[in-house]
Write an enzyme that holds these catalytic residues in place. Sequence first.
Site, mmCIF file in Angstrom:
data_model
loop_
_atom_site.group_PDB
_atom_site.id
_atom_site.type_symbol
_atom_site.label_atom_id
_atom_site.label_comp_id
_atom_site.label_asym_id
_atom_site.label_seq_id
_atom_site.Cartn_x
_atom_site.Cartn_y
_atom_site.Cartn_z
ATOM 1 N N GLU A 130 35.735 35.518 45.614
ATOM 2 C CA GLU A 130 34.412 35.193 45.093
ATOM 3 C C GLU A 130 34.071 33.764 45.513
ATOM 4 O OE1 GLU A 130 34.782 36.156 40.766
ATOM 5 O OE2 GLU A 130 33.475 37.780 41.431
ATOM 6 N N ASN B 87 36.623 34.509 28.632
ATOM 7 C CA ASN B 87 37.090 33.114 28.620
ATOM 8 C C ASN B 87 36.062 32.109 29.160
ATOM 9 O OD1 ASN B 87 37.582 34.304 31.091
ATOM 10 N ND2 ASN B 87 39.418 33.103 31.503
ATOM 11 N N GLU C 10 39.148 40.048 40.268
ATOM 12 C CA GLU C 10 39.743 38.734 39.969
ATOM 13 C C GLU C 10 40.595 38.932 38.734
ATOM 14 O OE1 GLU C 10 39.549 36.306 41.904
ATOM 15 O OE2 GLU C 10 37.722 36.652 43.065
ATOM 16 N N CYS D 82 42.549 31.742 33.779
ATOM 17 C CA CYS D 82 43.399 32.506 34.692
ATOM 18 C C CYS D 82 44.139 31.601 35.661
ATOM 19 C CB CYS D 82 42.564 33.537 35.431
ATOM 20 S SG CYS D 82 41.086 32.839 36.130
#
Length: 451
Positions: free
Chosen positions: A432, A131, A229, A263
């Site tokens: 992250e 994405n 993630e 997301c």
Amino acid sequence: MMKGQVLEPATGGVLAEVPWATAADVDDAVRRAALAQREWSRADPAHRAEVMIAIAEAVRAEAEELARLEARNVGMPIADARGAMAGVASTFRYYSATPERLLGSTIPVSGGLDMTFHEPFGVVGLITPWNYPLSIATWKVAPALAAGNGVVLKPSELTPLTALELQRIVVEAGLPEGLFNVVVGPGDPVGQMLVDHPDIRKVGFTGSTAVGRTIARQAGDRLKRVTLELGGKSAALVFADADLQAAAAGLAGGVFGNSGQDCCARSRVFVERPAMEEFLAYVKETTAAMRVGDPLDENTQMGPLISQRQRERVASYVSQAPVLFEGSAPDGPGFWYPPTVLHPVDDDHPAARDEIFGPVVCVLPFDSEDEAVRRANDTSYGLAGSIWSHDGARALRIARAMEAGALAVNSYSSVRVNTPFGGFKDSGLGRELGPDAPLAYTELKNVFVKT
Ligand code: NDP
């Protein structure tokens, strides 16, 4: 040698053919990274910082070409792709500080001196989705390299092109040959090979919760470190005292952005009941005004979905749900889907529970603050969320109560290079970005010296 076809979602045509890595290629990449890493981890920290800066500058110099490639391969609007490339350069620049500032500590002990070191793992394996291909790869690659590791990256087989460009760019910018390697091919087997490889000590993964679980399970057998993630089904809570127009207009980026393949998409919007009618009127305006079309057109706000498979998945959710209104989208060819608003929807409806990963938003009414928080948290996910209200104390109270890692007040923003990002619950493990990201690519070592 097997080759994969890389498609252009706006046309459905073939953009490139890329050879798939074999087990021998993966082995070779790990060996090369391990060899180069020995030198890299011992190099002068100032030199490593300079190389990171040079990579940032090289990405900036090629940003337009990279943005066009990303836009064509993902179907992302060119304006967004330019923003993404600026972010990639900033990420390398931000972590250029790491080599000189990865500080340990000294600890008062009796009988000697005690100190800590953040040691690189050696070679790390990174696996990334389609994405935001180069952005998400860079969130891992930059801190991993800066902390002194070698890297093998497996991008999504659907979108490997900008990662392959990065592999060239970093060497031209002065990174030792072999330190950063890209291996292309399907998750199974190529991603699996990274997870299983005995010389890869850490796996950084972004993708679906299902695959994240598989990777965590397999990594667990070897006690291999992981950062995950994963997916989300994030909520926005819109109170009657909020700027309803701004909350509705923000949905253009907050849920339709990247065609909802984000997301952090706030795909459940809870609205305080007295504000519902007015809010929906603004949402209708936003939806109707979305400019959906050619990703390379400067004015486009939303492109196609990534694949025919993704389009079918989105359509199957929408076919079972009450559509209030939808925007427009080109007929095809290409994998188009219009921005779509579902209302009224039960919280238990599959469209309100599952991550659709498409430009689809469920609008749901609520009557009290407690109820809104309870329903927002009633999901296995916990990635992002927004609170829209002019009552600052309430917004902060709710932000503390929401079970999610990336919250925003009066905004849909989730990601900044210098702030931590990641999920609660099924949305991930670890964080992250932000100042601590390099630590996730190191082991902490303690040394005692008898005096
Ligand atoms: P997938 O989980 O299907 O794939 C992600 C990556 O993992 C791809 O490179 C894929 O390879 C690889 N992969 C697939 N199966 C395996 C396996 N068994 N072992 C090792 N690697 C494997 O996700 P998508 O690419 O479909 O991306 C969409 C998902 O990613 C969404 O659920 C979304 O929420 C999540 N996501 C999460 C983000 C976050 O930061 N939390 C950000 C962006 C996306 P290939 O596809 O080439 O087969």
